[in-house]
Scaffold this active site. Structure first.
Site, PDB file in Angstrom:
ATOM      1  N   GLY A  46     -29.771 -59.366-105.503  1.00 28.52           N
ATOM      2  CA  GLY A  46     -29.070 -60.214-104.553  1.00 28.52           C
ATOM      3  C   GLY A  46     -29.715 -61.584-104.501  1.00 28.52           C
ATOM      4  O   GLY A  46     -30.870 -61.752-104.906  1.00 28.52           O
ATOM      5  N   GLN A  51     -31.953 -69.561-100.849  1.00 22.33           N
ATOM      6  CA  GLN A  51     -32.984 -69.317-101.854  1.00 22.33           C
ATOM      7  C   GLN A  51     -32.869 -70.286-103.024  1.00 22.33           C
ATOM      8  O   GLN A  51     -33.797 -70.388-103.827  1.00 22.33           O
ATOM      9  CB  GLN A  51     -32.887 -67.883-102.390  1.00 22.33           C
ATOM     10  CG  GLN A  51     -33.400 -66.835-101.419  1.00 22.33           C
ATOM     11  CD  GLN A  51     -33.401 -65.462-102.072  1.00 22.33           C
ATOM     12  OE1 GLN A  51     -32.372 -64.813-102.168  1.00 22.33           O
ATOM     13  NE2 GLN A  51     -34.552 -65.026-102.541  1.00 22.33           N
ATOM     14  N   CYS A  94     -38.802 -59.387-103.039  1.00 25.89           N
ATOM     15  CA  CYS A  94     -37.914 -60.548-102.865  1.00 25.89           C
ATOM     16  C   CYS A  94     -38.219 -61.576-103.943  1.00 25.89           C
ATOM     17  O   CYS A  94     -39.383 -61.817-104.251  1.00 25.89           O
ATOM     18  CB  CYS A  94     -38.147 -61.152-101.483  1.00 25.89           C
ATOM     19  SG  CYS A  94     -37.157 -62.612-101.159  1.00 25.89           S
ATOM     20  N   LEU A  95     -37.174 -62.195-104.496  1.00 24.53           N
ATOM     21  CA  LEU A  95     -37.365 -63.209-105.541  1.00 24.53           C
ATOM     22  C   LEU A  95     -38.130 -64.429-105.018  1.00 24.53           C
ATOM     23  O   LEU A  95     -38.735 -65.156-105.794  1.00 24.53           O
ATOM     24  CB  LEU A  95     -36.010 -63.657-106.105  1.00 24.53           C
ATOM     25  CG  LEU A  95     -35.209 -62.604-106.886  1.00 24.53           C
ATOM     26  CD1 LEU A  95     -33.829 -63.143-107.229  1.00 24.53           C
ATOM     27  CD2 LEU A  95     -35.946 -62.175-108.146  1.00 24.53           C
ATOM     28  N   HIS A 136     -30.985 -57.344 -96.454  1.00 21.30           N
ATOM     29  CA  HIS A 136     -31.968 -58.290 -96.992  1.00 21.30           C
ATOM     30  C   HIS A 136     -31.356 -59.687 -97.144  1.00 21.30           C
ATOM     31  O   HIS A 136     -31.945 -60.683 -96.728  1.00 21.30           O
ATOM     32  CB  HIS A 136     -32.469 -57.762 -98.347  1.00 21.30           C
ATOM     33  CG  HIS A 136     -33.527 -58.593 -98.996  1.00 21.30           C
ATOM     34  ND1 HIS A 136     -34.829 -58.162 -99.147  1.00 21.30           N
ATOM     35  CD2 HIS A 136     -33.482 -59.846 -99.533  1.00 21.30           C
ATOM     36  CE1 HIS A 136     -35.525 -59.118 -99.753  1.00 21.30           C
ATOM     37  NE2 HIS A 136     -34.731 -60.146-100.005  1.00 21.30           N
ATOM     38  N   GLU A 137     -30.143 -59.753 -97.731  1.00 16.52           N
ATOM     39  CA  GLU A 137     -29.509 -61.063 -97.968  1.00 16.52           C
ATOM     40  C   GLU A 137     -29.046 -61.708 -96.656  1.00 16.52           C
ATOM     41  O   GLU A 137     -29.172 -62.917 -96.481  1.00 16.52           O
ATOM     42  CB  GLU A 137     -28.337 -60.945 -98.946  1.00 16.52           C
ATOM     43  CG  GLU A 137     -28.699 -60.459-100.352  1.00 16.52           C
ATOM     44  CD  GLU A 137     -29.969 -61.070-100.931  1.00 16.52           C
ATOM     45  OE1 GLU A 137     -30.219 -62.275-100.720  1.00 16.52           O
ATOM     46  OE2 GLU A 137     -30.727 -60.336-101.594  1.00 16.52           O
ATOM     47  N   HIS A 140     -31.930 -63.275 -95.088  1.00 16.26           N
ATOM     48  CA  HIS A 140     -32.197 -64.586 -95.708  1.00 16.26           C
ATOM     49  C   HIS A 140     -31.338 -65.661 -95.041  1.00 16.26           C
ATOM     50  O   HIS A 140     -31.831 -66.731 -94.686  1.00 16.26           O
ATOM     51  CB  HIS A 140     -31.832 -64.569 -97.199  1.00 16.26           C
ATOM     52  CG  HIS A 140     -32.960 -64.166 -98.100  1.00 16.26           C
ATOM     53  ND1 HIS A 140     -34.176 -64.802 -98.108  1.00 16.26           N
ATOM     54  CD2 HIS A 140     -33.054 -63.194 -99.040  1.00 16.26           C
ATOM     55  CE1 HIS A 140     -34.974 -64.237 -99.014  1.00 16.26           C
ATOM     56  NE2 HIS A 140     -34.314 -63.251 -99.591  1.00 16.26           N
TER      57      HIS A 140
HETATM   58 NI    NI Z   1     -35.011 -61.912-101.015  1.00 18.06          NI
END
Ligand code: NI
Length: 173
Positions: A46, A51, A94-95, A136-137, A140
């Site tokens: 995701g 981000q 997480c990225l 999670h998204e 964000h």
């Molecule tokens: Ni993330």
């Protein structure tokens, strides 16, 4: 299409609540295409618009990489969680926090409403990985990272580790 730079903690844009999309115009369409390409290139499940530095309520999700069967790509505009059920603890990364994972409690099942990229209403009920990805998204998009969901003690450890690796990097320069 183009690959976008993924913002890393502690960049400010990750901490800010994103704004609602009022007009799904060509800019938003281009953003979505680039986010999809960036998510796949980074092997993420995701990606949220903030981000990649755009503070708009848009995210993309594809849990195929961690599921046994192929799942659809989901594009969500202005999503909200309208119902949560149960609780489940698993490991999450997480990225925007490369190299860091933590055990996290999330709802087992979520019901999310929003718009697709054509502006049509969508209604998703997610369990398992999809439930986690949705939470999670949407976190964000509300300016929250996984480290905002852990205990203060764990957060302190995380910050210390980050400072250490920063000092290490600086001393190598
Ligand atoms: Ni993330």
């Amino acid at each position: 299409m183009a690959l976008l730079e993924i913002k890393k903690y502690p960049e400010k844009v990750l901490k800010e609540k994103t704004t609602l999309v009022e007009d799904i115009d060509v800019h938003i369409q281009r953003l979505i295409d680039n986010m999809i390409e960036t998510m796949y290139a980074a092997r993420g499940v995701g990606l949220a618009a903030n981000q990649v530095g755009v503070s708009k309520r848009v995210c993309v999700i594809d849990v195929s990489a961690v599921e046994e069967e192929k799942k659809p790509l989901i594009v969500l505009i202005n999503p909200t969680i309208i119902e949560k059920e149960g609780s489940e603890k698993t490991e999450e990364g997480c990225l925007s926090l490369p190299g860091y994972t933590t055990m996290l409690n999330r709802a087992e099942k979520v019901h999310v409403q929003g718009l697709d990229r054509n502006g049509n209403p969508i209604d998703i009920e997610g369990t398992g990985m999809l439930s986690r990805a949705l939470q999670h998204e949407i976190d964000h998009l509300d300016g929250l990272l996984i480290i905002d969901r852990i205990s203060p003690i764990k957060r302190e450890f995380f910050k210390r580790r980050l400072n250490k690796s920063k000092k290490l990097k600086a001393s190598k320069k």
